[in-house]
Design an enzyme around this catalytic site. Structure first.
Site, mmCIF file in Angstrom:
data_model
loop_
_atom_site.group_PDB
_atom_site.id
_atom_site.type_symbol
_atom_site.label_atom_id
_atom_site.label_comp_id
_atom_site.label_asym_id
_atom_site.label_seq_id
_atom_site.Cartn_x
_atom_site.Cartn_y
_atom_site.Cartn_z
ATOM 1 N N SER A 145 0.856 -1.194 0.000
ATOM 2 C CA SER A 145 0.000 0.000 0.000
ATOM 3 C C SER A 145 0.886 1.236 0.000
ATOM 4 O O SER A 145 2.043 1.174 0.429
ATOM 5 C CB SER A 145 -0.861 0.011 1.268
ATOM 6 O OG SER A 145 -1.527 1.250 1.418
ATOM 7 N N TYR A 162 -2.281 -1.523 10.321
ATOM 8 C CA TYR A 162 -2.267 -1.606 8.857
ATOM 9 C C TYR A 162 -0.940 -1.101 8.289
ATOM 10 O O TYR A 162 -0.288 -1.776 7.493
ATOM 11 C CB TYR A 162 -3.437 -0.792 8.290
ATOM 12 C CG TYR A 162 -3.622 -0.940 6.793
ATOM 13 C CD1 TYR A 162 -4.254 -2.065 6.262
ATOM 14 C CD2 TYR A 162 -3.176 0.034 5.904
ATOM 15 C CE1 TYR A 162 -4.429 -2.208 4.893
ATOM 16 C CE2 TYR A 162 -3.353 -0.099 4.531
ATOM 17 C CZ TYR A 162 -3.986 -1.223 4.034
ATOM 18 O OH TYR A 162 -4.163 -1.360 2.672
HETATM 19 P P1 NAD Z 1 -11.477 -5.849 -0.208
HETATM 20 O O1 NAD Z 1 -11.867 -5.726 1.212
HETATM 21 O O2 NAD Z 1 -12.531 -5.815 -1.245
HETATM 22 O O3 NAD Z 1 -10.626 -7.162 -0.465
HETATM 23 C C1 NAD Z 1 -9.871 -7.813 0.528
HETATM 24 C C2 NAD Z 1 -9.904 -9.281 0.247
HETATM 25 O O4 NAD Z 1 -9.121 -9.975 1.231
HETATM 26 C C3 NAD Z 1 -11.328 -9.820 0.348
HETATM 27 O O5 NAD Z 1 -11.549 -10.722 -0.719
HETATM 28 C C4 NAD Z 1 -11.326 -10.550 1.691
HETATM 29 O O6 NAD Z 1 -12.250 -11.591 1.765
HETATM 30 C C5 NAD Z 1 -9.886 -11.062 1.709
HETATM 31 N N1 NAD Z 1 -9.458 -11.479 3.040
HETATM 32 C C6 NAD Z 1 -9.430 -10.749 4.188
HETATM 33 N N2 NAD Z 1 -9.002 -11.504 5.204
HETATM 34 C C7 NAD Z 1 -8.761 -12.738 4.692
HETATM 35 C C8 NAD Z 1 -8.308 -13.958 5.243
HETATM 36 N N3 NAD Z 1 -7.992 -14.096 6.553
HETATM 37 N N4 NAD Z 1 -8.176 -15.037 4.434
HETATM 38 C C9 NAD Z 1 -8.480 -14.933 3.132
HETATM 39 N N5 NAD Z 1 -8.913 -13.801 2.536
HETATM 40 C C10 NAD Z 1 -9.055 -12.730 3.322
HETATM 41 O O7 NAD Z 1 -10.429 -4.676 -0.442
HETATM 42 P P2 NAD Z 1 -9.389 -4.433 -1.622
HETATM 43 O O8 NAD Z 1 -9.236 -2.984 -1.744
HETATM 44 O O9 NAD Z 1 -9.701 -5.205 -2.824
HETATM 45 O O10 NAD Z 1 -8.034 -4.968 -0.942
HETATM 46 C C11 NAD Z 1 -7.139 -5.833 -1.580
HETATM 47 C C12 NAD Z 1 -5.725 -5.554 -1.099
HETATM 48 O O11 NAD Z 1 -5.329 -4.274 -1.548
HETATM 49 C C13 NAD Z 1 -5.567 -5.541 0.423
HETATM 50 O O12 NAD Z 1 -4.348 -6.178 0.774
HETATM 51 C C14 NAD Z 1 -5.499 -4.068 0.743
HETATM 52 O O13 NAD Z 1 -4.772 -3.806 1.928
HETATM 53 C C15 NAD Z 1 -4.758 -3.558 -0.485
HETATM 54 N N6 NAD Z 1 -4.913 -2.139 -0.689
HETATM 55 C C16 NAD Z 1 -6.148 -1.626 -0.968
HETATM 56 C C17 NAD Z 1 -6.257 -0.259 -1.157
HETATM 57 C C18 NAD Z 1 -7.569 0.374 -1.483
HETATM 58 O O14 NAD Z 1 -7.648 1.583 -1.439
HETATM 59 N N7 NAD Z 1 -8.596 -0.353 -1.838
HETATM 60 C C19 NAD Z 1 -5.144 0.562 -1.023
HETATM 61 C C20 NAD Z 1 -3.919 -0.003 -0.728
HETATM 62 C C21 NAD Z 1 -3.819 -1.355 -0.560
#
Ligand code: NAD
Length: 256
Positions: free
Chosen positions: A148, A161
């Site tokens: 991130s 986080y």
């Molecule tokens: P999201 O919440 O839609 O997706 C997160 C996914 O991780 C979901 O499918 C959830 O079920 C899965 N997950 C959570 N805990 C889990 C576990 N214990 N076992 C298996 N699966 C698990 O959000 P997103 O934005 O798609 O996030 C995806 C990645 O991107 C994450 O690592 C998040 O930190 C990172 N990220 C997102 C953003 C943003 O702005 N959306 C920014 C920076 C980083």
């Protein structure tokens, strides 16, 4: 090879954790559209299978869904084993599953710290450990850790986080050094704010949503589809001379 052909993934097998929705779903689709066979995982196997069927329908690729909680070593090992036995091998791993718990430090429980660190950092480490032997056998591999912009800069009320994502950046660099002799490249993708479920607490609060927008040079939240091409670049031959790197797709946030 023409430059555009270096993005093709025909014959490659990829596994995307947390791939049933959000950024993981988009990245799984991007790899499948470039010709890869894809295993996407979710905690709920049924949800993973549903999402896999949708990605397969959209791309024409073979996509399977697997149930795995990334905090559980045995489930991670089993998922990698099943992906290999069903799809033949494993070339590409995207560590995408992640969670965020936002609160001032004195309002956070120890169990909440553990959950965020276990999911984001330890879960990624577990998947790397499980996948590396198969990649070494292939003599080629790509690991993409979804860190991130908050692995690089801090933001208040997000101590677990930001700590976990900073850890993912160093996991990436360390493993890149370890695996370079095996033609396994390890890189990190650092998204800025994208409109997905993880950000609903901000997206549903007009003040917080606008406050984030005001800090972004590009002036808007990211569309998840804007992450797919970057993931494809880092998972393909297009990034053959790149390892241990962090690529920011963050609307310019960390340029400030
Ligand atoms: P999201 O919440 O839609 O997706 C997160 C996914 O991780 C979901 O499918 C959830 O079920 C899965 N997950 C959570 N805990 C889990 C576990 N214990 N076992 C298996 N699966 C698990 O959000 P997103 O934005 O798609 O996030 C995806 C990645 O991107 C994450 O690592 C998040 O930190 C990172 N990220 C997102 C953003 C943003 O702005 N959306 C920014 C920076 C980083």
């Amino acid at each position: 090879m023409a430059a555009i052909d270096r993005f093709r993934l025909d014959g490659r097998v990829a596994l995307v954790s947390g791939g049933s929705r959000g950024l993981g779903r988009v990245m799984a689709g991007a790899l499948a559209s470039a010709g890869a066979l894809v295993a996407l995982t979710a905690r709920d196997r049924h949800r993973a299978e549903e999402a896999a069927a949708e990605v397969a329908r959209d791309t024409g690729a073979e996509v399977i869904g697997l149930g795995v909680d990334v905090t559980k070593a045995a489930e991670v090992e089993a998922a990698v084993g099943e992906a290999i036995s069903t799809l033949g091998k494993l070339d590409i791993l995207i560590n995408n599953a992640g969670i965020n718990i936002r609160r001032p430090i004195e309002q956070l429980e120890e169990a909440e710290w553990d959950l965020v660190l276990d999911t984001n950092l330890k879960g990624s480490w577990l998947f790397c450990r499980a996948a590396v032997p198969a990649m070494k056998r292939n003599g080629w591999g790509r690991i993409l850790n979804v860190s991130s912009m908050l692995g690089e800069v801090g933001l208040a009320e997000r101590t677990p986080y930001c700590s976990s994502k900073g850890g993912m950046t160093l996991l990436t660099r360390t493993l890149a050094l370890e695996l370079a002799p095996f033609k396994i490249n390890v890189n990190a993708l650092c998204p800025g704010p994208f409109a997905t479920e993880i950000n609903l607490p901000l997206l549903n609060d007009p003040e917080k949503k606008a406050a984030m927008e005001s800090r972004l040079p590009i002036g808007r939240w990211g569309d998840p589809e804007e992450l797919g091409p970057a993931a494809l670049f880092l998972c393909s031959e297009a990034s053959s001379y790149m390892t241990g790197a962090t690529l920011f797709i963050d609307g310019g946030f960390t340029a400030q």
